[in-house]
Scaffold this active site. Structure first.
Site, PDB file in Angstrom:
ATOM      1  N   ASP A   1       6.521  -6.740   3.031  1.00 34.58           N
ATOM      2  CA  ASP A   1       6.799  -5.572   3.868  1.00 34.58           C
ATOM      3  C   ASP A   1       8.286  -5.503   4.202  1.00 34.58           C
ATOM      4  O   ASP A   1       8.916  -4.442   4.126  1.00 34.58           O
ATOM      5  CB  ASP A   1       5.965  -5.679   5.148  1.00 34.58           C
ATOM      6  CG  ASP A   1       5.931  -4.381   5.946  1.00 34.58           C
ATOM      7  OD1 ASP A   1       6.187  -3.306   5.378  1.00 34.58           O
ATOM      8  OD2 ASP A   1       5.629  -4.455   7.147  1.00 34.58           O
TER       9      ASP A   1
ATOM     10  N   HIS B   1       6.990   2.694   0.922  1.00 33.52           N
ATOM     11  CA  HIS B   1       5.862   2.832   1.831  1.00 33.52           C
ATOM     12  C   HIS B   1       5.000   4.053   1.506  1.00 33.52           C
ATOM     13  O   HIS B   1       3.796   4.046   1.766  1.00 33.52           O
ATOM     14  CB  HIS B   1       6.345   2.866   3.284  1.00 33.52           C
ATOM     15  CG  HIS B   1       6.465   1.506   3.888  1.00 33.52           C
ATOM     16  ND1 HIS B   1       7.530   0.671   3.621  1.00 33.52           N
ATOM     17  CD2 HIS B   1       5.638   0.811   4.716  1.00 33.52           C
ATOM     18  CE1 HIS B   1       7.373  -0.469   4.274  1.00 33.52           C
ATOM     19  NE2 HIS B   1       6.214  -0.407   4.938  1.00 33.52           N
TER      20      HIS B   1
ATOM     21  N   HIS C   1       2.759   2.745  -1.045  1.00 27.17           N
ATOM     22  CA  HIS C   1       1.731   1.951  -0.359  1.00 27.17           C
ATOM     23  C   HIS C   1       0.625   2.869   0.157  1.00 27.17           C
ATOM     24  O   HIS C   1      -0.565   2.610  -0.027  1.00 27.17           O
ATOM     25  CB  HIS C   1       2.330   1.172   0.815  1.00 27.17           C
ATOM     26  CG  HIS C   1       1.296   0.749   1.824  1.00 27.17           C
ATOM     27  ND1 HIS C   1       0.857   1.588   2.837  1.00 27.17           N
ATOM     28  CD2 HIS C   1       0.591  -0.396   1.959  1.00 27.17           C
ATOM     29  CE1 HIS C   1      -0.081   0.975   3.549  1.00 27.17           C
ATOM     30  NE2 HIS C   1      -0.254  -0.230   3.031  1.00 27.17           N
TER      31      HIS C   1
ATOM     32  N   HIS D   1      -1.056  -5.354   3.669  1.00 25.93           N
ATOM     33  CA  HIS D   1      -0.090  -4.267   3.701  1.00 25.93           C
ATOM     34  C   HIS D   1       1.123  -4.603   2.838  1.00 25.93           C
ATOM     35  O   HIS D   1       1.564  -3.805   2.000  1.00 25.93           O
ATOM     36  CB  HIS D   1       0.339  -4.025   5.155  1.00 25.93           C
ATOM     37  CG  HIS D   1       1.432  -3.032   5.330  1.00 25.93           C
ATOM     38  ND1 HIS D   1       1.227  -1.669   5.311  1.00 25.93           N
ATOM     39  CD2 HIS D   1       2.762  -3.207   5.537  1.00 25.93           C
ATOM     40  CE1 HIS D   1       2.378  -1.046   5.496  1.00 25.93           C
ATOM     41  NE2 HIS D   1       3.330  -1.950   5.635  1.00 25.93           N
TER      42      HIS D   1
END
Length: 383
Positions: free
Chosen positions: A177, A260, A263, A277
């Protein structure tokens, strides 16, 4: 006369960040500075780990211990249940203790209830704890929406002994992350695009994102060795700060971009729902590097480093393949939906471009891994 548009650069940050070995015992004293009737939210596993030292600290601070369980994603329904618990118990501060979902749910509930809130992560698994936003999911684990708040947490408390005792995969996910933070912040800075607080990036936010990146490349592998031996070392302290504080400030005040958004797109593929995550974000980061035409050496170094860390950089590892055209198309369409952060890139990004880049990372990563004698990719999750 046209209305004058004011362009502002904003830095968002929590009121207090506390990190250290054994810090969980000071939670009571810290919360007593912002409230008198706290509500603690934690699942049974986390509560079994933190209850004893936490109770000692609460007794010393003269605070009651009231805890409710949490066993779901941060869904809208779960948030509403916490709001009801806040109201029925007359609580004036809520603390999410555990992982990203419980912390996001506690933040969202605290905002709706009009009380103060605290983030108490038990692993350095994401940069969400410091932020003024929550990620809300469906009951099945698919991304639903971001919820933005007018303030950051009143307190973020990290006990690095808990980080050392958490599963290694949690720290690996946090590294994934946080590695995205600089890659996304520099893209946002180039475009002078909006950040997660709705304004333009500050130089401070961008610099903190870069500092997080530098610390991870220097200390991540040693920090993972500390977790494997359940010890707190300077490397683990540094990576905990990079994963949580520096990446948190960096993404919120520096900006998100393609990584992101990809993601979020990947959550549309059921095969990825058991991944952390950060594991999904790492696929997004590599895809962003391909999208922006990063130098081949930078892409190669990223693949080698993230493979050694234990992060996925192929579709195979996340349960997909280049032949899964329909699934990858759905990911690309979701990643480029209106309002997604991929539109912070300094050039237009289409679903076709994302699909091409996603499909390409498999061959690139396999070639680089083979050239460096690294293991061939295998799925992280078994069917």
């Amino acid at each position: 006369m046209a209305e004058k548009q004011i362009v502002e650069q904003v830095l968002a940050a929590p009121s207090r960040y506390v990190q250290g070995k054994g810090a969980i015992e000071s939670l009571g004293a810290r919360l007593s500075e912002i409230g008198s009737t706290p509500l603690l939210v934690a699942d049974d596993v986390v509560w079994g780990i933190v209850e004893e030292p936490l109770r000692r600290g609460f007794e010393e601070a003269g605070l009651p211990v009231t805890r409710v369980g949490f066993d779901s994603y941060a869904t809208a329904a779960a948030v509403d249940e916490l709001v009801e618990a806040i109201g029925s118990g007359g609580h004036d501060v809520i603390a999410g203790v555990g992982g990203g979902s419980v912390i996001d749910a506690a933040k969202a509930a605290g905002h709706l209830a009009g009380i103060r809130w605290a983030s108490v992560p038990t692993a350095a698994s994401s940069d969400a704890p410091t932020s003024a936003l929550s990620v809300i999911y469906t009951a099945e684990g698919a991304f639903e929406e971001y919820r933005f708040f007018p303030k950051n947490p009143d307190l973020v408390l990290m006990d690095t002994q808990l980080v050392a005792g958490a599963p290694e995969r949690f720290l690996i996910g946090g590294i994934g992350d946080a590695l995205a933070t600089w890659v996304e912040a520099r893209a946002t800075a180039r475009a002078f695009a909006g950040t997660m607080v709705g304004d333009r990036p500050t130089r401070t936010g961008t610099a903190l994102a870069k500092l997080s990146w530098e610390i991870l490349w220097e200390h991540a592998l040693d920090a993972l060795e500390a977790v494997r031996s359940n010890t707190v070392t300077p490397a683990l302290e540094a990576v905990t700060e990079a994963n949580t504080l520096l990446s948190g400030l960096g993404f919120e005040s520096g900006g998100l971009a393609a990584a992101h958004a990809i993601h979020n797109g990947l959550t549309a593929a059921p095969q990825t729902h058991g991944l952390t995550h950060g594991e999904k974000v790492n696929i997004g980061t590599l895809t962003q590097l391909v999208l922006e035409g990063a130098p081949a050496r930078d892409i190669e170094d990223f693949i080698v480093f993230t493979t050694r860390v234990g992060l996925p950089n192929t579709l195979t590892e996340i349960g997909l393949s280049p032949q899964d055209t329909a699934e990858l198309r759905a990911v690309a369409e979701a990643a480029t939906a209106p309002g997604e952060t991929i539109h912070n890139m300094p050039f237009p990004v289409t679903a076709d471009a994302v699909l091409d880049a996603l499909t390409t990372i498999e061959a690139i990563s396999r070639r680089v891994r083979a050239a460096h004698g690294l293991a061939e990719p295998t799925p992280i999750l078994t069917p």
